[in-house]
Design an enzyme around this catalytic site. Sequence first.
Site, short mmCIF file in Angstrom:
data_model
loop_
_atom_site.label_atom_id
_atom_site.label_comp_id
_atom_site.label_asym_id
_atom_site.label_seq_id
_atom_site.Cartn_x
_atom_site.Cartn_y
_atom_site.Cartn_z
N GLU A 138 -19.72 -28.60 2.18
CA GLU A 138 -20.95 -28.38 2.93
C GLU A 138 -21.16 -29.47 3.99
OE1 GLU A 138 -24.04 -25.97 0.19
OE2 GLU A 138 -23.37 -27.86 -0.69
N ASP A 143 -29.99 -34.41 1.60
CA ASP A 143 -29.26 -33.15 1.86
C ASP A 143 -29.62 -32.46 3.17
OD1 ASP A 143 -28.32 -33.68 -0.66
OD2 ASP A 143 -29.14 -31.91 -1.61
N GLU A 185 -21.78 -35.24 -2.76
CA GLU A 185 -21.35 -34.35 -3.83
C GLU A 185 -20.55 -33.16 -3.29
OE1 GLU A 185 -23.60 -32.14 -7.52
OE2 GLU A 185 -24.48 -31.96 -5.53
N HIS A 218 -28.80 -28.51 4.17
CA HIS A 218 -29.85 -27.52 4.40
C HIS A 218 -29.81 -26.98 5.83
CE1 HIS A 218 -32.53 -29.29 0.94
NE2 HIS A 218 -31.26 -29.12 0.59
N ASP A 240 -24.53 -41.35 -2.04
CA ASP A 240 -23.48 -40.53 -2.62
C ASP A 240 -23.29 -39.26 -1.83
OD1 ASP A 240 -24.80 -38.05 -4.00
OD2 ASP A 240 -26.06 -39.72 -4.63
#
Length: 763
Positions: free
Chosen positions: A553, A472, A549, A476, A547
Amino acid sequence: MKAIPTDNIFVPIQPDDVLGQIPIHIKHPLSRLGIEDSQDTPIQTNRFYANAFLRNQDQPIWTQPYFMWWGKGGSDPHQFPTWGMNIGHVESGDYEFGPGDPPRYYVAPRKQLVIIGARELDGQTVLTTDTHLPYSVNINLRRGTTTNSPKVTFSVVQGMSFVTAGYINASPLINTSGKGFQGEISNPILIGRSTKYRFNDCEGRDWLMYINPTRDLEYDATKMTRIDANTIAFPPNFKGMIQVAKSPPGTDAEALYDKTYGTFATEAKLYATVNDTRGTYGFLYTKVGSGPLLMFLLPHHIQSLDAELKSSVTKLQLQTTTKGLATAVWAPADSLSFAETNLPTSMAFAPWTPTMTTARTRFPPDFLLFLSSVAELDLRRAMSEALPQDSYYYAGKYLYKFATLLWVIKEVLNNPEWVEQGLEKLKQDMARYIDNVAQFPLYYDDTWKGLVSKAGLDGDQGRDFGNTFYNDHHFHFGYFIHTAAVIGALDPGWLEQGANKRFVNMLVKDIAESEYAGRDFPFQRCFDWYAGHSWAKGLFESADGKDEESTSEDGFASYAIKMWGKVIGDASMEKRGNLMLAVQARAFNSYFYLASTNTNQPPQFIPHKVSGILFQNKVDYATYFGDAPHLVHGIHMLPLAPPSAYLRPRAFVKEEWDAFFAPAPAAIHPSTPQPSSHRPILSPKQSSATVTKADPPTGGPYVDGGWRGVLFANLALIDAKSAYAFFRDGVSGAWDERWVDDGATRSWYLVWCASLGGVGVRG
């Protein structure tokens, strides 16, 4: 081979330099496994091939349309025992669907259709990888460590048309699983120095195999031996390559493969150019062999394929695991290029849609008066709130909402006094991260090469959503980059103070390094230019691969890069952000957003309207924090920001709203209500609880908490007046601040809805 254009926008951001306030951590909790590259070389942590160097090294990697995984002796009793490399491919009829109507998920089954190995491979075999490039890697199966040790090397490139195995001093074995090869293996067909075979795998599907010895080797590949129903063998001491490819009947596949056998790509190098609203990107391939190069492209590639390459498209198509049909395309001059003609160059900090020529700046006096009262409360709250330092994700969202509030106060309310008050605190909060004195400071990881949170350096992989293990990072750090862009726009002098600019540039380099062979960070860590979007999963072994999600974002991170480039005057960075957004808009609408016209996902899955979590091998209508519809859809909406209308077309948003969130039928099924006094104020990612009131509002979903605000802000994309009415009046004239998630403010949502048409224009 075509040369990289001189106006290529992939140029260095700033010289490699880990800032002095960032400690260098020599040994990451997860050590490099079987990696032959130099310890000083950055390794791609979020790439399609990461399973090859993680944990047991026996989970697949997906090149599309093929996938492959190491047999490692066949520990699975349902799998054929082998130390070779398993090759898989699925047809759409192979998909396995989960429960429900529409099904909760679908997954591509793992079948050992073809296994490429050697007699010498046994329990002493090790798997190593080398030449870890952005879109390719070499995977080696080796027994022994001497120069002449038997070795099989697979050159793996995204979109490769063959699975190519290079042999050194080994005796080739080709297997299939289940009931074995169906029918007879064809007689050998000699083509020059090569030998071709046709065969049917354990499913009865057609494949071709080409055996290509090196020029200096006298090797008789016609001496094939069928050892048993599952195994064919060739003479020992082979040097050269074996290539296999799926050859569906009723196509010209064999004729195509006959033109290109012996040739394969070993590297794909990305380039891009941008001229105003038009961008072009492409792959320059390095290849082995003198024949023409054939590559498979995904549906979004075919949509944007350069007009000059239309004649290179063949009729050969193979199913991918989660992205529809891949199409074989010839790569003239060993390159393929794609054009995006609608880059969002006019998008800035203000609410924006693709039809806007300029940002809206004029609003009625009554709106401004109401906004001022709301903004005053939002500013007081922001000034008193503590920065959540236990997570880079939540800290980033806090900083982003504060920065966006200050932009509203400056650009819409024109209140410099309030801006000055708030900006001072925002700078102080941002300084905690720039000075690296937050609760969990950043470390430079010298093992994999990147910026990681200290939170997981003790080995706890789950801390801060796995940031320390490269999960991520674009989510972030995207919020931090955008915050810095707003600060720089409000106070340009801040950019040159201390390490502010260099620190933010370092965050950009971590998630989107633009120097192909940079020293400190891998090239484009998160964004996969072949897939058309980012992969959120870092150094975690996964049976279904990488992956993504949250498309919203993902797009927001590209937008943040664009705006940071614009504010600091880095034209190439701004262009990269614009082009990334254009590619994402195309890919999201091809694979994640399931409008009724979508043909890339299975028809029985389309009623979900969004993919949920899209893996390389699976699509799961869920999130990592719950499976209620407002969670699954909402995580693909937030934050509602300028790129939202670009990524999420009106037609799709209306279909989605009508199917799940319109009052009739009500598709949200509430769970047991919680007493309102006990409902925590949480971010959407923190809670999967669905809360109801006794009198749910008409015109909206039965969802409470921050998710309600997310859904209504998304509604503004198609019905700004209704959305604005919600944020202005609440329910029955009562407003609950908990309807705004902790990554937004009511002030921003009011301006967002008003700008999109929620209020009239002042005369």
